[in-house]
Each structure stands twice: as structure tokens, then as C-alpha cells.
Design an enzyme around this catalytic site. Structure first.
Site, PDB file in Angstrom:
ATOM      1  N   GLY A  11      23.785  85.203 -35.387  1.00  0.00           N
ATOM      2  CA  GLY A  11      23.956  83.855 -35.512  1.00  0.00           C
ATOM      3  C   GLY A  11      24.319  83.217 -33.990  1.00  0.00           C
ATOM      4  N   THR A  13      21.648  81.087 -32.590  1.00  0.00           N
ATOM      5  CA  THR A  13      21.011  79.352 -32.228  1.00  0.00           C
ATOM      6  C   THR A  13      22.207  78.837 -31.867  1.00  0.00           C
ATOM      7  OG1 THR A  13      21.511  78.649 -34.815  1.00  0.00           O
ATOM      8  CG2 THR A  13      20.044  80.205 -34.888  1.00  0.00           C
ATOM      9  N   GLY A  15      26.144  77.730 -29.789  1.00  0.00           N
ATOM     10  CA  GLY A  15      27.466  78.536 -29.387  1.00  0.00           C
ATOM     11  C   GLY A  15      27.433  79.514 -28.909  1.00  0.00           C
ATOM     12  N   ILE A  16      28.536  80.318 -29.374  1.00  0.00           N
ATOM     13  CA  ILE A  16      28.660  81.856 -28.628  1.00  0.00           C
ATOM     14  C   ILE A  16      27.152  82.649 -28.250  1.00  0.00           C
ATOM     15  CG2 ILE A  16      30.239  83.556 -28.347  1.00  0.00           C
ATOM     16  CD1 ILE A  16      32.287  82.208 -28.281  1.00  0.00           C
ATOM     17  N   GLY A  17      26.839  82.422 -29.462  1.00  0.00           N
ATOM     18  CA  GLY A  17      26.165  83.493 -30.068  1.00  0.00           C
ATOM     19  C   GLY A  17      24.386  82.776 -29.269  1.00  0.00           C
ATOM     20  N   SER A 142      38.874  86.771 -33.747  1.00  0.00           N
ATOM     21  CA  SER A 142      39.161  85.538 -33.772  1.00  0.00           C
ATOM     22  C   SER A 142      40.892  85.418 -33.341  1.00  0.00           C
ATOM     23  CB  SER A 142      39.102  83.931 -34.755  1.00  0.00           C
ATOM     24  OG  SER A 142      40.510  83.355 -34.334  1.00  0.00           O
ATOM     25  N   TYR A 167      40.041  80.865 -43.862  1.00  0.00           N
ATOM     26  CA  TYR A 167      39.007  81.226 -42.618  1.00  0.00           C
ATOM     27  C   TYR A 167      39.811  82.708 -41.895  1.00  0.00           C
ATOM     28  CZ  TYR A 167      37.500  81.281 -37.395  1.00  0.00           C
ATOM     29  OH  TYR A 167      36.846  81.410 -36.011  1.00  0.00           O
TER      30      TYR A 167
END
Length: 273
Positions: A11, A13, A15-17, A142, A167
Site C-alpha cells: 500500500g 502509493t 497516505g502512510i505507505g 488500528s 473494519y
């Protein structure tokens, strides 16, 4: 710390990644940057290189986590290209869909993308992780895992589906994976979970109104993913500090049950062949 470590970030691409790759890319590590599609990966590559990351240290890989076959193919490509994997950062995730969606594999989408795909990827890369003196898995969880429960009789939410519950269940499962890797898989020497904080990513609107800058969450993840940093194996981190995970996340019987169920749902042994 190994010389020229290899780190896989899923992941990567946005945000945090993306920010985690940028931070780790400032060192001497080779970063395997995962994208859902080739187009998204190419755009992320351009952004990272323009921010100063050495293009020679970026290796793109592509897999849509809603398709476990693609996850297996990506794992095979990584294993073929790299004899050793020092750190795996399971960061890719989705906030969940408003209505229940099943993947082509027959799993509820949030559970597959956030948990089953990382589980399968980790299992298929065990040998490469085992070849490293670091051999660390960082699961981006999370704090919402505390409100989750594994609905053993209705994992896919067929009888009752709720985005938030789906989630929370997926993040609880990912946190349980940390416990399982610590206790059941000797090839993975260190596994940790981390709540990077409430940050301003695409998921924010679903679960909060206000978040901190993305880079602050990425700094937390990047520190744990730094092969030279010491971590508390098996721990759940809330930001920079170890914290208490939910009781369910460390329940030995439930963890073992989920492990066996995950083997069946991902067909992990078939993908090894």
C-alpha cells in the site's frame, strides 16, 4: 543491521505507505514498493523520485489484494528477485464498503484486503524473511481493533453487515497475526503491530473528523520498519510506545483458531506449490 537491507511496504502509493517509503528511502535500504495497479505504482514512483528518493533503490511490485492469486504471484516475484527480505510492512488497507462486497475469492472485501492478503503474503515470504538476521514483520493495525470481534459464524457479514464492524474485525485479525507470528512461526523473528495514530488519509472521513499530518503516522511506522531499530517482539504499539492490545488479540486459543482458518481461506499450501 544487515548491509543494504531490503524492505517491502504494501500500500505504498499514498497516505502512510507512500510517506513510509519516502522516509525509509532516505537510507541505504532497497524498498520494494507495492501498488494495487501498475498505473498507481508508476505515479507513486514519480512522486517518490521527485521528492529525492534514489530510483535505483525503488523496486515496484503490483497486486490487487482483492484477488489472492495476484498476492501469490507478487510473493513469487519478490522471492525470485530477492534472496533475503529483512522487513515486511503490511500497511495496505481499506476503510470498508458501505454495502457488503465479496471478492472473487468469496471473502468479504475488508477482511480479505486488510487481513487475509497480508496473511498470505507473509506466509509465502517466510523463507525470505527467515534468511534475514532481522526478519521483522510490521502490521499496521488500528486502535479500533479493540472494539472488534471475530464473528466466527459469519466472517463475511452475510447475516448482518456493518462497515465499522467489518473494519474493526479485520484489524483485530491483523493484530492477532502479530501474536501468531511471534508464537507459531520461528522463521519470523520479530513481529509487531502498530496504531500509527489518527492521521489525515482517505480513511479519516469514515472514522474521525480530525487527524494529524500523514507524515507523523509514517514516522511511527518507518521507525519500527528500520532494521537498525530495536523493537519489542510481539508488542502492540500505540504510536511510538508499546501499549496493551485487546485481550482477544493475545488469546492463544483464538489466535490458533484464526491461523488454521486463514490457512483454509487463503489456500496457502496450494499457492506454495
Amino acid at each position: 543491521m544487515p548491509e543494504n537491507p531490503t524492505i517491502l511496504v504494501t500500500g505504498s502509493t499514498d497516505g502512510i505507505g507512500l510517506e513510509t517509503v519516502r522516509l525509509l528511502g532516505a537510507g541505504d535500504a532497497t524498498i520494494i514498493a507495492h501498488a494495487r495497479t501498475r498505473e498507481e505504482g508508476e505515479e507513486a514512483h514519480r512522486r517518490l523520485v521527485s521528492s529525492g528518493v534514489d530510483a535505483r533503490r525503488l523496486q515496484p511490485v503490483v497486486a490487487d489484494f482483492t484477488d489472492l492469486r495476484q498476492v501469490a504471484e507478487m510473493a513469487a516475484a519478490v522471492a525470485q528477485a530477492f534472496p533475503r527480505l529483512d522487513v515486511l510492512v503490511n500497511n495496505a488497507g481499506v476503510a470498508g464498503t458501505g454495502d457488503r462486497v465479496l471478492t472473487r475469492d468469496g471473502n468479504e472485501e475488508t477482511f480479505q484486503v486488510n487481513y487475509l492478503a497480508p496473511y498470505l503474503l507473509t506466509r509465502l515470504l517466510e523463507d525470505r524473511l527467515g534468511a534475514s538476521t532481522v526478519s521483522r514483520v510490521v502490521n499496521v493495525s488500528s486502535s479500533l481493533h479493540r472494539g472488534g470481534r471475530i464473528n466466527w459464524n459469519d466472517l463475511n457479514g452475510k447475516r448482518r453487515y456493518n462497515r465499522g464492524a467489518a473494519y474493526a474485525q479485520s484489524k483485530l485479525a491483523l493484530t492477532m497475526l502479530t501474536t501468531a507470528l511471534t508464537e507459531l512461526r520461528p522463521k519470523v523473528r520479530e513481529a509487531v503491530s502498530v496504531h500509527p495514530g489518527i492521521v489525515t488519509t482517505g480513511m479519516l472521513r469514515h472514522y474521525s473528523y480530525r487527524g494529524r499530518p500523514v507524515v507523523e503516522g509514517a514516522e511511527v511506522v518507518a521507525r519500527l520498519a528500520d532494521p537498525g531499530a530495536k523493537v519489542l517482539a510481539g508488542a502492540y504499539y500505540d504510536g511510538r510506545l508499546p501499549a496493551r492490545a485487546s485481550a482477544a488479540a493475545v488469546d492463544a486459543e483464538a489466535v490458533a483458531k484464526l491461523w488454521k482458518l486463514s490457512e483454509r481461506l487463503t489456500l496457502v499450501e496450494r499457492h506454495r506449490g
